[in-house]
Design an enzyme around this catalytic site. Structure first.
Site, PDB file in Angstrom:
ATOM      1  N   LYS A  58     -17.994  -9.581  28.629  1.00  0.00           N
ATOM      2  CA  LYS A  58     -18.901  -8.393  27.569  1.00  0.00           C
ATOM      3  C   LYS A  58     -18.344  -6.975  27.744  1.00  0.00           C
ATOM      4  O   LYS A  58     -18.063  -6.529  28.994  1.00  0.00           O
ATOM      5  CB  LYS A  58     -20.256  -8.709  28.006  1.00  0.00           C
ATOM      6  CG  LYS A  58     -20.919 -10.032  27.684  1.00  0.00           C
ATOM      7  CD  LYS A  58     -20.661 -10.451  26.107  1.00  0.00           C
ATOM      8  CE  LYS A  58     -20.988 -11.676  25.737  1.00  0.00           C
ATOM      9  NZ  LYS A  58     -20.991 -11.977  24.336  1.00  0.00           N
ATOM     10  N   ASN A  78     -13.606  -1.419  29.296  1.00  0.00           N
ATOM     11  CA  ASN A  78     -14.245  -0.489  28.357  1.00  0.00           C
ATOM     12  C   ASN A  78     -13.184   0.514  27.822  1.00  0.00           C
ATOM     13  O   ASN A  78     -13.425   0.976  26.628  1.00  0.00           O
ATOM     14  CB  ASN A  78     -15.237   0.288  29.079  1.00  0.00           C
ATOM     15  CG  ASN A  78     -16.501  -0.681  29.502  1.00  0.00           C
ATOM     16  OD1 ASN A  78     -17.241  -0.824  28.417  1.00  0.00           O
ATOM     17  ND2 ASN A  78     -16.495  -1.301  30.579  1.00  0.00           N
ATOM     18  N   GLN A 135     -19.739  -3.567  28.290  1.00  0.00           N
ATOM     19  CA  GLN A 135     -20.977  -2.734  28.750  1.00  0.00           C
ATOM     20  C   GLN A 135     -20.928  -1.417  28.307  1.00  0.00           C
ATOM     21  O   GLN A 135     -22.211  -1.113  27.907  1.00  0.00           O
ATOM     22  CB  GLN A 135     -21.089  -2.910  30.257  1.00  0.00           C
ATOM     23  CG  GLN A 135     -21.159  -4.231  30.794  1.00  0.00           C
ATOM     24  CD  GLN A 135     -22.346  -4.889  30.370  1.00  0.00           C
ATOM     25  OE1 GLN A 135     -23.421  -4.600  30.125  1.00  0.00           O
ATOM     26  NE2 GLN A 135     -22.134  -6.334  30.102  1.00  0.00           N
ATOM     27  N   LYS A 150     -20.947   5.107  33.808  1.00  0.00           N
ATOM     28  CA  LYS A 150     -19.546   5.451  33.931  1.00  0.00           C
ATOM     29  C   LYS A 150     -18.900   4.529  32.646  1.00  0.00           C
ATOM     30  O   LYS A 150     -17.669   5.067  32.294  1.00  0.00           O
ATOM     31  CB  LYS A 150     -18.851   4.997  35.242  1.00  0.00           C
ATOM     32  CG  LYS A 150     -19.255   3.809  35.585  1.00  0.00           C
ATOM     33  CD  LYS A 150     -18.065   2.832  35.392  1.00  0.00           C
ATOM     34  CE  LYS A 150     -18.557   1.327  35.808  1.00  0.00           C
ATOM     35  NZ  LYS A 150     -17.596   0.327  35.642  1.00  0.00           N
ATOM     36  N   GLY A 171     -18.367 -14.835  36.163  1.00  0.00           N
ATOM     37  CA  GLY A 171     -17.301 -14.384  35.509  1.00  0.00           C
ATOM     38  C   GLY A 171     -16.096 -13.831  36.586  1.00  0.00           C
ATOM     39  O   GLY A 171     -16.085 -14.263  37.543  1.00  0.00           O
ATOM     40  N   ASN A 172     -15.616 -12.610  35.718  1.00  0.00           N
ATOM     41  CA  ASN A 172     -14.419 -12.229  36.397  1.00  0.00           C
ATOM     42  C   ASN A 172     -14.811 -11.615  37.754  1.00  0.00           C
ATOM     43  O   ASN A 172     -14.336 -11.887  38.794  1.00  0.00           O
ATOM     44  CB  ASN A 172     -13.821 -11.202  35.643  1.00  0.00           C
ATOM     45  CG  ASN A 172     -12.526 -10.453  36.329  1.00  0.00           C
ATOM     46  OD1 ASN A 172     -12.469  -9.320  36.290  1.00  0.00           O
ATOM     47  ND2 ASN A 172     -11.609 -11.385  36.608  1.00  0.00           N
ATOM     48  N   TRP A 173     -16.020 -10.735  37.708  1.00  0.00           N
ATOM     49  CA  TRP A 173     -16.523 -10.110  39.073  1.00  0.00           C
ATOM     50  C   TRP A 173     -17.245 -10.971  39.895  1.00  0.00           C
ATOM     51  O   TRP A 173     -17.063 -10.932  41.400  1.00  0.00           O
ATOM     52  CB  TRP A 173     -17.544  -8.843  38.572  1.00  0.00           C
ATOM     53  CG  TRP A 173     -17.954  -8.066  39.637  1.00  0.00           C
ATOM     54  CD1 TRP A 173     -19.311  -7.192  39.446  1.00  0.00           C
ATOM     55  CD2 TRP A 173     -17.469  -7.632  40.862  1.00  0.00           C
ATOM     56  NE1 TRP A 173     -19.318  -6.604  40.426  1.00  0.00           N
ATOM     57  CE2 TRP A 173     -18.151  -6.723  41.213  1.00  0.00           C
ATOM     58  CE3 TRP A 173     -16.338  -7.844  41.482  1.00  0.00           C
ATOM     59  CZ2 TRP A 173     -18.063  -6.072  42.496  1.00  0.00           C
ATOM     60  CZ3 TRP A 173     -16.106  -7.350  42.812  1.00  0.00           C
ATOM     61  CH2 TRP A 173     -16.897  -6.366  43.493  1.00  0.00           C
ATOM     62  N   GLY A 174     -17.988 -12.006  39.431  1.00  0.00           N
ATOM     63  CA  GLY A 174     -18.893 -13.174  40.132  1.00  0.00           C
ATOM     64  C   GLY A 174     -17.712 -13.822  40.794  1.00  0.00           C
ATOM     65  O   GLY A 174     -18.046 -13.914  42.087  1.00  0.00           O
TER      66      GLY A 174
END
Length: 358
Positions: free
Chosen positions: A297, A271, A299, A205, A13-16
């Site tokens: 997603k 978020n 979280q 957070k 995904g975006n972070w991966g």
């Protein structure tokens, strides 16, 4: 002599994909590591083509990280078991609700001398307590697991804007290796031994960010938002104290994974953005996730429900008024302005040991 180590990434995904840019570049400079980095990509169609084929030919994740090229030594594969084959260093970076299914699919395929690091910002909280992603990975794969979390908005890292992150690793020698894989001039890594604390901060957070988004949606300004951030940060510490006692180190909350991540997520994360839209549009969170996140997603919404399940079953909701109010707004239809109900809580006696208050 042939390299003795090989890296794989589970999640694109975006972070991966952002992590893949860093890892792909760094392994090419590390003589002990194979140059090829396999990344497991969920098989989906984008603009009539398989995303895997697009990544391997155009070297870009056009769905989750458009506009940023991946190193050519990052190779997308559709099978997670194929990705982990012969890998000594496994990076896990998927939404936390899917972790067990992924681990079950690679169980028995992982080298016995492998180790993993979780980049997942989520924990599993139930009536019985907390289970972190590193604990789930270790329990399933029986390998050592570290954690990475910080004030790390993926798109800004992909643009190589300076930031910090925190790696939690109980083995000092292994921490050095993980740092060598991630550290760059623009992505500065600090290592601590508090694995669980790093994860705990990274998950909670997101709940605070939902509260900050409600404030933005109501247009209440920076003073009010700062108050919500401060109370949320203290409730994070209080919940850490209650669930884990002395296992989580107070100093961890002052690392990038703690206070810095709370700040950046409350001003720039998805978020916060969806919570603001929740107030402005009145649409439910799952619909906003589907409409606005392009397959990513949310979280914070999920974690808010998990946190409430724990504090409610423990009979301690009065000690977590902000987390309780965020849950009620998200899940019970309470008005956003009820976020302020009961926030006059005294945190002065809190320490990271079991408290007589709780």
């Amino acid at each position: 002599m042939a390299p003795t180590n090989k890296v794989c990434i589970l999640g694109s995904g975006n972070w991966g994909s952002t992590a893949a840019r860093i890892i792909g570049s760094n392994v090419a400079k590390l003589p002990d590591f194979d140059d090829t980095v396999k990344i497991w990509v969920f098989d989906e169609i984008v603009n009539g083509k398989k995303l895997i084929d697009i990544i391997n030919t155009e070297h870009e994740n056009v769905k989750y990280l458009p506009g940023h090229k991946l190193p050519t030594n990052v190779v997308a594969v559709p099978d997670a078991a194929d990705a982990v084959k012969d890998a000594t260093h496994i990076m896990v970076v998927i939404p936390h609700q899917y972790i067990q299914n992924l681990l079950d699919s690679i169980h028995g395929r992982v080298l016995p001398n492998a180790r993993a690091i979780s980049l997942i910002k989520g924990i599993a909280i139930s009536n019985h307590g907390m289970t972190t992603m590193t604990q789930i990975i270790h329990r399933t794969l029986a390998i050592p697991v570290a954690s990475l979390s910080g004030a790390n908005i993926a798109n800004e890292i992909a643009e190589e804007k300076y930031c910090e992150t925190t790696i939690g690793c109980s083995d000092p020698e292994e921490a050095i290796v993980w740092r060598s894989l991630f550290n760059t001039p623009y992505f500065q890594v600090n290592c601590v031994s508090d694995v669980i604390g790093v994860e705990f901060c990274g998950a909670l957070k997101n709940v605070v960010a939902v509260g900050a988004g409600f404030i933005d949606g109501m247009g209440l300004g920076n003073n009010t938002k700062a108050a919500i951030i401060r109370i949320g940060f203290l409730e994070m510490r209080r919940l850490a104290m209650h669930i884990s006692g002395a296992r989580i180190q107070d100093a961890t909350f002052m690392e990038s994974c703690g206070l810095a991540d709370v700040i950046t997520t409350c001003y720039g994360g998805r978020n916060r953005r969806l919570a603001e839209e929740f107030v402005l549009t009145g649409k439910p969170m799952p619909q906003l996730e589907q409409d606005l996140l392009n397959g990513q997603k949310l979280q914070g919404y999920l974690t808010a429900g998990e946190v409430h399940s724990y504090i409610d079953s423990s009979g301690i909701t009065d000690h977590f008024p902000l987390f309780t109010n965020i849950y009620s707004i998200c899940y019970q239809g309470k008005a956003p302005r009820t976020i302020f109900d009961g926030l006059n809580v005294d945190f002065s006696r809190d320490t990271l040991t079991p408290s007589p208050m709780l």
